[in-house]
Structure formats: C-alpha cells, structure tokens
Design a protein around this motif. Structure first.
Motif, PDB file in Angstrom:
ATOM      1  N   LYS A 288     -19.978   0.665  62.070  1.00 57.70           N
ATOM      2  CA  LYS A 288     -19.395   1.281  63.269  1.00 57.70           C
ATOM      3  C   LYS A 288     -20.191   2.516  63.675  1.00 57.70           C
ATOM      4  O   LYS A 288     -20.449   2.742  64.857  1.00 57.70           O
ATOM      5  CB  LYS A 288     -17.935   1.662  63.032  1.00 57.70           C
ATOM      6  CG  LYS A 288     -16.992   0.489  63.038  1.00 57.70           C
ATOM      7  CD  LYS A 288     -15.561   0.950  62.815  1.00 57.70           C
ATOM      8  CE  LYS A 288     -14.637  -0.239  62.657  1.00 57.70           C
ATOM      9  NZ  LYS A 288     -13.255   0.183  62.370  1.00 57.70           N
TER      10      LYS A 288
ATOM     11  N   LYS B 108     -23.417   1.410  65.282  1.00 56.68           N
ATOM     12  CA  LYS B 108     -23.187   1.000  66.668  1.00 56.68           C
ATOM     13  C   LYS B 108     -23.043   2.213  67.575  1.00 56.68           C
ATOM     14  O   LYS B 108     -23.528   2.224  68.698  1.00 56.68           O
ATOM     15  CB  LYS B 108     -21.940   0.124  66.762  1.00 56.68           C
ATOM     16  CG  LYS B 108     -22.146  -1.281  66.262  1.00 56.68           C
ATOM     17  CD  LYS B 108     -20.868  -2.090  66.298  1.00 56.68           C
ATOM     18  CE  LYS B 108     -20.409  -2.338  67.704  1.00 56.68           C
ATOM     19  NZ  LYS B 108     -19.269  -3.249  67.785  1.00 56.68           N
ATOM     20  N   LYS B 109     -22.393   3.260  67.066  1.00 54.54           N
ATOM     21  CA  LYS B 109     -22.153   4.468  67.863  1.00 54.54           C
ATOM     22  C   LYS B 109     -23.466   5.172  68.224  1.00 54.54           C
ATOM     23  O   LYS B 109     -23.620   5.658  69.336  1.00 54.54           O
ATOM     24  CB  LYS B 109     -21.235   5.421  67.084  1.00 54.54           C
ATOM     25  CG  LYS B 109     -20.887   6.685  67.829  1.00 54.54           C
ATOM     26  CD  LYS B 109     -19.976   7.556  66.982  1.00 54.54           C
ATOM     27  CE  LYS B 109     -19.735   8.895  67.623  1.00 54.54           C
ATOM     28  NZ  LYS B 109     -18.946   9.781  66.782  1.00 54.54           N
TER      29      LYS B 109
ATOM     30  N   THR C 245     -26.439   3.808  68.366  1.00 59.46           N
ATOM     31  CA  THR C 245     -27.386   2.915  69.042  1.00 59.46           C
ATOM     32  C   THR C 245     -26.819   2.493  70.390  1.00 59.46           C
ATOM     33  O   THR C 245     -26.766   1.315  70.721  1.00 59.46           O
ATOM     34  CB  THR C 245     -27.725   1.691  68.180  1.00 59.46           C
ATOM     35  OG1 THR C 245     -26.507   1.019  67.830  1.00 59.46           O
ATOM     36  CG2 THR C 245     -28.479   2.074  66.940  1.00 59.46           C
TER      37      THR C 245
ATOM     38  N   GLU D  62     -26.164  -3.555  72.240  1.00 59.34           N
ATOM     39  CA  GLU D  62     -24.996  -4.048  71.528  1.00 59.34           C
ATOM     40  C   GLU D  62     -25.354  -4.999  70.400  1.00 59.34           C
ATOM     41  O   GLU D  62     -26.261  -5.821  70.522  1.00 59.34           O
ATOM     42  CB  GLU D  62     -24.052  -4.782  72.489  1.00 59.34           C
ATOM     43  CG  GLU D  62     -23.005  -3.905  73.129  1.00 59.34           C
ATOM     44  CD  GLU D  62     -22.130  -3.146  72.156  1.00 59.34           C
ATOM     45  OE1 GLU D  62     -21.538  -3.753  71.237  1.00 59.34           O
ATOM     46  OE2 GLU D  62     -22.033  -1.927  72.317  1.00 59.34           O
ATOM     47  N   PHE D  63     -24.614  -4.866  69.314  1.00 60.01           N
ATOM     48  CA  PHE D  63     -24.655  -5.877  68.268  1.00 60.01           C
ATOM     49  C   PHE D  63     -24.067  -7.144  68.874  1.00 60.01           C
ATOM     50  O   PHE D  63     -23.061  -7.081  69.565  1.00 60.01           O
ATOM     51  CB  PHE D  63     -23.679  -5.504  67.132  1.00 60.01           C
ATOM     52  CG  PHE D  63     -24.259  -4.699  66.035  1.00 60.01           C
ATOM     53  CD1 PHE D  63     -23.987  -3.355  65.957  1.00 60.01           C
ATOM     54  CD2 PHE D  63     -25.022  -5.277  65.048  1.00 60.01           C
ATOM     55  CE1 PHE D  63     -24.472  -2.596  64.916  1.00 60.01           C
ATOM     56  CE2 PHE D  63     -25.506  -4.525  64.013  1.00 60.01           C
ATOM     57  CZ  PHE D  63     -25.242  -3.181  63.951  1.00 60.01           C
TER      58      PHE D  63
ATOM     59  N   LYS E  85     -21.767 -10.323  68.369  1.00 59.34           N
ATOM     60  CA  LYS E  85     -20.658 -10.591  67.445  1.00 59.34           C
ATOM     61  C   LYS E  85     -21.154 -11.491  66.318  1.00 59.34           C
ATOM     62  O   LYS E  85     -20.794 -11.301  65.159  1.00 59.34           O
ATOM     63  CB  LYS E  85     -19.498 -11.242  68.195  1.00 59.34           C
ATOM     64  CG  LYS E  85     -18.391 -11.746  67.303  1.00 59.34           C
ATOM     65  CD  LYS E  85     -17.119 -11.004  67.547  1.00 59.34           C
ATOM     66  CE  LYS E  85     -15.940 -11.561  66.796  1.00 59.34           C
ATOM     67  NZ  LYS E  85     -15.945 -11.391  65.371  1.00 59.34           N
TER      68      LYS E  85
ATOM     69  N   LEU F 269     -23.179  -9.423  63.801  1.00 58.60           N
ATOM     70  CA  LEU F 269     -22.252  -8.567  63.064  1.00 58.60           C
ATOM     71  C   LEU F 269     -21.487  -9.367  62.010  1.00 58.60           C
ATOM     72  O   LEU F 269     -21.380  -8.952  60.853  1.00 58.60           O
ATOM     73  CB  LEU F 269     -21.287  -7.893  64.035  1.00 58.60           C
ATOM     74  CG  LEU F 269     -20.357  -6.837  63.472  1.00 58.60           C
ATOM     75  CD1 LEU F 269     -21.144  -5.711  62.818  1.00 58.60           C
ATOM     76  CD2 LEU F 269     -19.463  -6.291  64.563  1.00 58.60           C
TER      77      LEU F 269
ATOM     78  N   TYR G 254     -32.933  -6.099  66.083  1.00 63.05           N
ATOM     79  CA  TYR G 254     -31.952  -5.279  66.804  1.00 63.05           C
ATOM     80  C   TYR G 254     -32.368  -3.810  66.766  1.00 63.05           C
ATOM     81  O   TYR G 254     -32.397  -3.129  67.795  1.00 63.05           O
ATOM     82  CB  TYR G 254     -30.564  -5.458  66.179  1.00 63.05           C
ATOM     83  CG  TYR G 254     -29.568  -4.402  66.587  1.00 63.05           C
ATOM     84  CD1 TYR G 254     -28.937  -4.458  67.814  1.00 63.05           C
ATOM     85  CD2 TYR G 254     -29.298  -3.327  65.749  1.00 63.05           C
ATOM     86  CE1 TYR G 254     -28.040  -3.472  68.208  1.00 63.05           C
ATOM     87  CE2 TYR G 254     -28.400  -2.344  66.134  1.00 63.05           C
ATOM     88  CZ  TYR G 254     -27.778  -2.417  67.350  1.00 63.05           C
ATOM     89  OH  TYR G 254     -26.906  -1.439  67.728  1.00 63.05           O
TER      90      TYR G 254
END
Length: 128
Positions: A53, A56-57, A59, A63-64, A66, A69, A109
């Motif tokens: 999490k 993700k914040k 970067t 977006e990752f 789904k 992830l 990514y």
C-alpha cells in the motif's frame, strides 16, 4: 522520500536529515542514493500488504494492475508458508516460472514509475 526519512520514530522528525550525513557524503548523488535506500527500507518495513500500500502511495500515476498485485501477494504467501510455517508446499516448475514472470512484472512496473518520475533507468541486458 520525505514521508520515510526521519531521525527517529516520532512524527516530529519526519523529513529531517542528520547534518553529519550531509557533510560526510562524498557527493550529492551518493547522499541521494543513501537517502533513497533509507526511505525504501523504512517504507518496506512491517506487514507485506501494508508495504505494498505504501509503495502504491509513493508511485502516484502508475497503477498496479489487480492481476499483478494478486500474483505478488500469492507469491509472498507461498514464501511465508515455506519460510515461516515450514510447510511442505509443492512448488512445480510452472510455479517457479510464474514467480519469475511476476517478479519481472514488478520490475517493469517500477521501471515505468521511474521513467514517469524522470528517474534515470539503466537497462540490464545480461545477468553476470
């Protein structure tokens, strides 16, 4: 990096850097690398899902998926069963191959995030 650089565990020192570290650093690049390593280490501490999490914040804009992830979480769960629970997990060749594909997906990514944030990226063409 600001969120994860701090002198101590209290919130008041967030973003502060010890002046000795700045003075003792041989170059600006080495200082930034050291700070980035400290921030990455701090950001990845704790429970794996929490670390994802936080990743993700920081970067923003990339977006990752789904699917990626879910694969990363599944790979980590298998790792935990083997390492921490001493479970007899059957890992087939296809599972190993899928693990490498997942790791490569994560690297791609991060490469996309770095390019988007104008961070220099070096392409690795062969393994030593």
């Amino acid at each position: 990096m600001y969120e994860y650089i701090q002198l101590s565990d209290d919130e008041k020192s967030k973003g502060k850097i010890d002046i000795k570290e700045i003075i003792n650093s041989p170059s600006r690049e080495e200082l930034l690398l050291s700070l980035a390593e400290q921030a990455a280490s701090k950001a990845m501490q704790g429970e794996f899902k929490s670390a994802l999490k936080r990743l993700k914040k920081v970067t923003i804009g990339e977006e990752f998926s789904k699917e990626l992830l879910d694969k990363i979480i599944a790979l980590n769960e298998t790792r935990n069963k083997i390492v921490h629970e001493l479970s007899n997990v059957t890992v087939l060749f296809d599972d190993v191959e899928e693990g490498f594909k997942t790791a490569f997906g994560m690297v791609k990514y991060l490469e996309n995030v770095a390019i988007q944030m104008e961070i220099p990226v070096m392409e690795i063409t062969k393994v030593p």
